[in-house]
Structures are given as C-alpha cells and as structure tokens.
Design a protein around this motif. Sequence first.
Motif, PDB file in Angstrom:
ATOM      1  N   GLU A 629       0.866  -1.177   0.000  1.00 54.54           N
ATOM      2  CA  GLU A 629       0.000   0.000   0.000  1.00 54.54           C
ATOM      3  C   GLU A 629       0.901   1.225   0.000  1.00 54.54           C
ATOM      4  O   GLU A 629       1.719   1.414   0.898  1.00 54.54           O
ATOM      5  CB  GLU A 629      -0.904   0.014   1.228  1.00 54.54           C
ATOM      6  N   THR A 631       2.104   4.798   0.651  1.00 55.00           N
ATOM      7  CA  THR A 631       1.863   5.903   1.579  1.00 55.00           C
ATOM      8  C   THR A 631       2.951   6.953   1.368  1.00 55.00           C
ATOM      9  O   THR A 631       3.937   6.712   0.660  1.00 55.00           O
ATOM     10  CB  THR A 631       1.887   5.416   3.036  1.00 55.00           C
ATOM     11  N   LYS A 683      -6.747   6.918   3.753  1.00 54.52           N
ATOM     12  CA  LYS A 683      -5.559   7.007   4.598  1.00 54.52           C
ATOM     13  C   LYS A 683      -4.528   7.977   4.028  1.00 54.52           C
ATOM     14  O   LYS A 683      -3.754   8.580   4.770  1.00 54.52           O
ATOM     15  CB  LYS A 683      -4.928   5.622   4.760  1.00 54.52           C
ATOM     16  N   THR A 684      -4.507   8.094   2.709  1.00 51.59           N
ATOM     17  CA  THR A 684      -3.529   8.973   2.045  1.00 51.59           C
ATOM     18  C   THR A 684      -4.272   9.909   1.094  1.00 51.59           C
ATOM     19  O   THR A 684      -4.287   9.720  -0.127  1.00 51.59           O
ATOM     20  CB  THR A 684      -2.491   8.142   1.278  1.00 51.59           C
TER      21      THR A 684
END
Length: 839
Positions: A629, A631, A683-684
């Motif tokens: 993932e 980030t 989340k980002t």
Amino acid sequence: MPAQKDRCVSSMVFLLFCASFIPKCGSASLQQEPSPQHYFSGLEAGKTSLAFFSPSVSPGAQPFLEHIESSAEALQDYGVSVVKVNCPKEDVSRYCGKENALRKAFLFRGNRLIREFPTDALFDVNSIVANVLFALLFNEVKYVETLADLENIENVLKGKSNMVFAYVPATGTAEHRAVMEAAFVYGTIHQFVLTTEAALLKATSPDDPDVSSAWLLFCHCQQVTEPAQACRRTALAQPLTLLNIHRHLKLMGAPLVTEVAEDPEKISTVHLQLGLPLVFILSQNETYEADRRTAEFVAWQLLGKAGVALLSRDLVELNVLQRSNVALKTPDEGMPIQYLVLEDTDEVITLVEDKSKVKQIQEDEQEEEEEDEDEKENNNQDIQDDQVVEAVSRDKKRELPLEQILVLTEENFHSSLSEAARTVVLFYASWEAVSLAVLRSYSEVATLLQGTPGVLLSRVNCWDWPGLCSQENVTQFPTLRVYQEGQQSVTYGGMWGTEELSSFILLSQLSCPLKLATMDEAEGYLRGEFPSELSSYHHTSLLGVFSSATSKAREAFEEAGNILSGHVRMGMYFEDDVLALSQKYSVSPPALLLARSGGRSVEGIALSEHSVQDMVQMIRYELLDIFPEITVPNLPQYLQLGKPFLILFSAGDISQVESKEMLKLAKRRPQQTFVVCWLNLKKTPVGYGILRTYFTTTPPLPLLLWVNLHAGGQVFKFPSEQSITETNILSWLEKLQAGLEIPSSTLSEEDWKPPLPAYDFLQMMEPSVPELSPHPGNTPAQHPPKSPGGDTAGGDSATREEPSQEGTAEEVGAPGRGLRGTAPRLAARDKQGKRHSEL
C-alpha cells in the motif's frame, strides 16, 4: 561575614569622606601645650600624637603652624592628635634645643617615638597626612624598589589575599595621601604595596606608562591556584583620589558575574549604584556552561568599566526577540533596557566603551527586520519547506517535553557517549523549521521509549555548537545518529515520523547481523521470537545461511548488515548443520531466508552477488512488500526502483477479489519489471491531488492506472468496463507494450527535485568566527578519540590579553570571543535562511 565586613568598610569610608569634605562645628584644632613637661606627662599608652616643639616667639614657624593646624582635622579621623609644644627659652633639651627648632616634627605612640619628620617634608596638609599615615602603616604597607621584591610579595599572597599596587612619582603628594588613607581603611582586607620607582612601574606593564602620573593596579592574587600563574591586574582608569580608589576597590570586590532570575528592570547592582552600566548575557539551560564562561570572559574585559550578569531565559519571561543575546542597562534613570543581537564578545566590549555603538546596532537591526519583511513573500527557502514552516509557526508557543532528552555540548559530548550502551544523538538547528518539526517527533519518541534499558536519547543544537557538529561531519540538519562505543556510528536515513524513528532506535540495539548459534535459535528467529519492545513493529526477518565454503559471501553479508543497521532485522547462521536448515527451505548456501507475516511463510532466495553494495541493494529490494500500500513515508523506497507503477486507487480498503487478483500479478516478482501496488485515498488523501493532476477531475473509483514516471511520464487508464482480474490486466499490459493503447494523460517534464538543495551546514557556517577551545591551553583534537566524534570549537583559537597582565584570558577559563547560547552563529546580513524560535 564578607557582606557584613564590606558594609563596615563602606561605613568607615563614608565617615572619612564626611570628615574630609564637610565642615564641622567644634572640629579638632591644634592643641597648645604650655611646656614639654606637661606634654610628656599627659601621653597615654596606645595614643598617637604629632608634636611640634617651638619657642614661645618664633615668627618663622607661622606658615608651618598653619599647615599643621589644617591637618589636625584630617589626622583626628585616624586617631592622631596634633600638638604644638611651647619650649621655654632656657630649655635646651633634645626636642627644644636650637638645632631642632623649626626643623622637625615628632610622631609618638604613647611615650615611644615612632618617626621624626623634617619640617620641609611637611609642606602642606597632603604631605603631613600622607607621611604620618605612611609611618603609622609602615608594617602594613610594603614599600618595594625592584620587580623581584614585588614578585616575592605576589608569590606569598597567591591563593590567600589580593594586592593593591600603587605607584606615586613622589611621597607627600595628594595621590600618596589618597593611597595611604585607602590603606588605613582597606589594609586588613588587601595587601597594599607602594613604590616611587618609575622603572618598576614600566616593568609591570607591557605598555609605556606615563611615569609622571600616579598609577594603581588591583592584583587578583587570591584566586590564583598555581605558583607559576601570574596575578591578573586591573588598573584604575581614573585619577588617583580617595573617592576613585574606594570606588575601584568596591568594584573589584563585587561578584565577577551575577546570576539573575528576575525582570532586568528590577535588578540593581553595585555597578549601577556607582554609575556604571550593566551587561546581561542572555542564557538558556542547555548552553548554561558555555554562557557562563562567555559572561566571565566579558566580565574580565570590562572589569571596572561595567558589570556583567547572566540572565536565564528559562527562568524569566522576556518579551523580546528570541535571537537577542545581550542586554544593556545604563544607570541613567528612566532609560529602557536595550536588547541587542551581537556576533562576538568584542562587540560587547565595544558596546560599553563606545556608547554610540548601541544606536548603530539598533539601527542595523531595524534595517534587517525591514529587509526581512520585504523578502518574506519572495524567500525561496520558504518555498521548499512552506508547510513545515507554517506548522512550526502555528505551534511556536507550544512547549515541547524535552526533559527526557539529554542536552549535549562540546564539554559533555564524548563523556555522555559512554553512559549507555547506545547513545542516540539528534543534530539540529534551533532556527530551522524542519529541525524543529523533527524535534517534535523526537520528543514523542522520548516519551514512547522512556525506560528502555541501554538507550540514551540526546540532542545537539548546531546553532550553539558549530565546532562540535563540524567535527562530527554533520553537513546537513537534522541528522540522527546512533553511537556505540568501539563501533562506527550509524546514521538514520528514513522518514522523520515518530514510529519510524522509534523503530530505527530499537532495531539499532540488535546486532546486525545477529549471529545465531543453534538451529533452534535460527528457526525461532524466523518465527519472530524477539524482545517484547519490538513486538509492535512488523519487520520482515531476514536470515543469511552460509557454509564454510562461502566465507566471501558471508563477509559481504556482515558488512551489508553494518550498513543496514537499524533499518533491517538481519540474522546469520553458519554452523556445521547449516545444510539441514537449508534443505528444509529448499535452498543451498549461500542463501537468504525471508520470514514475512511473523514467520508464517518463509521464502528462500539464492545469493549470487558477493559485493557489499550489490547485497545491500538486493536486501532492500527483497524486503519490500510484494503488493504494497503506497503511503507518503514509503513512496520514496518504490520510486528509487526506477520502475513503472501499476497502481490501484481506492476510496477505502480494496475488496478481497481485487486484492487476490493483484497479488497474483505481484507474485510474478522474479520476472516483474514493474511495481504492483495500491493507494487508499482515505488514509492517504494526497492521492486525490495526484488524480486531479492526471485527469483534472477525480474519476470514479476504484481506478487502475499504469504510470511510467521515469520514461515519458505517460499515464494509461485500465478500461473501467472490464473487471480487475489477472487475465484482463495481463491482456491490457500486452496492448500497452505493443503501442495499441492511447495514454489518458502525459506528465510534464518538469524537474521533480526540490526547488533548492538541502541545507549544507558546513557551507553556511562563517569560517571567520573566532573561538577559544573550551579547555584552555589544550590543542583541539585532530582526529576522533576512542568514541566517534571530536571536540573542537572549529576555526582559529584566540585569546584576549590584558594590557596590564602577563597571563591571558585562558588562564581563567575564558571561552573565546564567539558568543554561544542564544548568540547567532550565522551573519544576519547573509540571509542564509529564516530563523525560528525553538518550540
């Protein structure tokens, strides 16, 4: 007791001034005695009297009698009575004989004759008082004629008492009288030494003094501890009068540096009371020792001209600029305190000696502030770190909990490295925004790791200690290093978040690589059996297996472990049963075993490259997640691969079906020429900005893109009507390679580098800043000692020598001319970067 004694002395001098300069009713006058017999019969033991024997009719004695009568008032203050004895005509004794008439005066203590004076030596009041006191203090005031005599007295006084050395061109003068009157009052405190030898005065001063004028030197012998060390001397700069001598001795008896912890407006010292200015050196806890030495150095240079106080910013709330490092308070009533920014101690001295300098410095600072305002909108440095600067400025009043972080200086740096198994040092600059942002994360790390055995967190402010940072080769800030005695320091090279820093510090405690002794230990290592403090950090465990025939690969692996220490969890196994461990995981030594997800799956990888750099690159690549993932913290790791991205943008967690299909693609890792990854916009959220750059507006999600950032910048969009499966994706990628797909957008060829290079600390330093070594008399180290690092002040060593003293400032622990503590280390006019207060 010293304070009480000092008050007593001050009272005595005050009474002397009253006696000397204020007319008194019923004051003492010349006592008339009818006969010598009556005079001698009335003498009392311990009483002192000056007697002049004269015939009843003696017209020639009239001028002398006028001087004697005038001196009676002054001498009475010293317990000396003045008597005129009338000699009968028939008296031809020793005192009344014709040969003595009008020629001599006699000083008695009780019935004992102390001294007889020729009347031509008592030509006025000054000569009478000076000669009488000189006779009374004959055993207390030493008269010297040669330099050897003076040095002998100094040697006796060293470590015991101070000395007042006076030169007068001739005895009986007003200056001689002033010295003797001062000796009468202060003789029990200081040793007074007198000379009339011009050659001796010249021998005590490197300059060419005017021998036609009187001189007085205060010799600081009491604080001398070594016999070979000379007594420091401070000259009286004013004319030699009793008032000036008293003032000078009061200043010499005051504390060299006064430490204050209250509003400077409320401070009053003996210097202000005597009409002299008071200089404040602004300090802070972390640089107290250096600031104290700086204050002492300045105080020695200004002794007798101004007072010096050390004012702690940590104890007093000052509504002034954080970069102000010096304040000046004048004795003039109603004048505000001036807060200034000075570069070195020479400017402080000039500030006192040249009053016009204050106005000039204030004008320069005002011009500088105006220039800063003009350049604020166009400051290129702020372009690079604008969001960081904004965050720091927004929270600048928030106090950071830094109590658990040890402050290191040039003095305690090397000694502190041996206090713990590992010492973590953050090198930063207190004026720079990124440093202050990292300091916030570092304080959170200190709270998180509080009580962790074997780890000492510390910090060095490179603004205050440029010599130390230069010696440690800290060319950019912030820089974080882990020191372990006997080993090379390890420099952190990752993101500056709290979790990343904590993980690095904890991992650095483990040997890298960790040598395992048995197969059980090796398999436990692969299962993730680590200290409890590492349980929350999900690191892939990497185990190197080597046989006796693969020593070259093993050496490269060990060196790679030293380079990757703190970033990677590495173990090594090379015992006799290594083949059994290798066969269990279907590899042959040399090989790597990667245990992902807590040891539930172990992947074996053959080692074909033996060079250290190749092994480091291979390990870093193998440790990357198979389907990561993306980030903000981990994006640089994948960009460094230089490969295209096959990236799935999602508004949350991706579905199990999509994850399974993408993972199939990612597991083609040995042949993979691109990075398979995904990005969670929840989340980002910066991902929304990326999509708007690609498509102007955010398209429907989930969205699969092919992005080649390193070649052409083309962005291809996976057909939205197709489902995300391994088969469909592979078919689409074949069309891309064949050139059958049209890119959705093409990125510009704009350079993605920062608008400005990173701060180069060494290049920003002023090479001409003069400083003394913190240890007087020692030559700065040219190479690191047992612990890594150095301890020099950087630049040239310098001393400031007193004109009237043979010793140097180093002999009393002077720190040098460069101001530390809150002092600016860079020239303001150079505009090297915007300065910020420490949070």
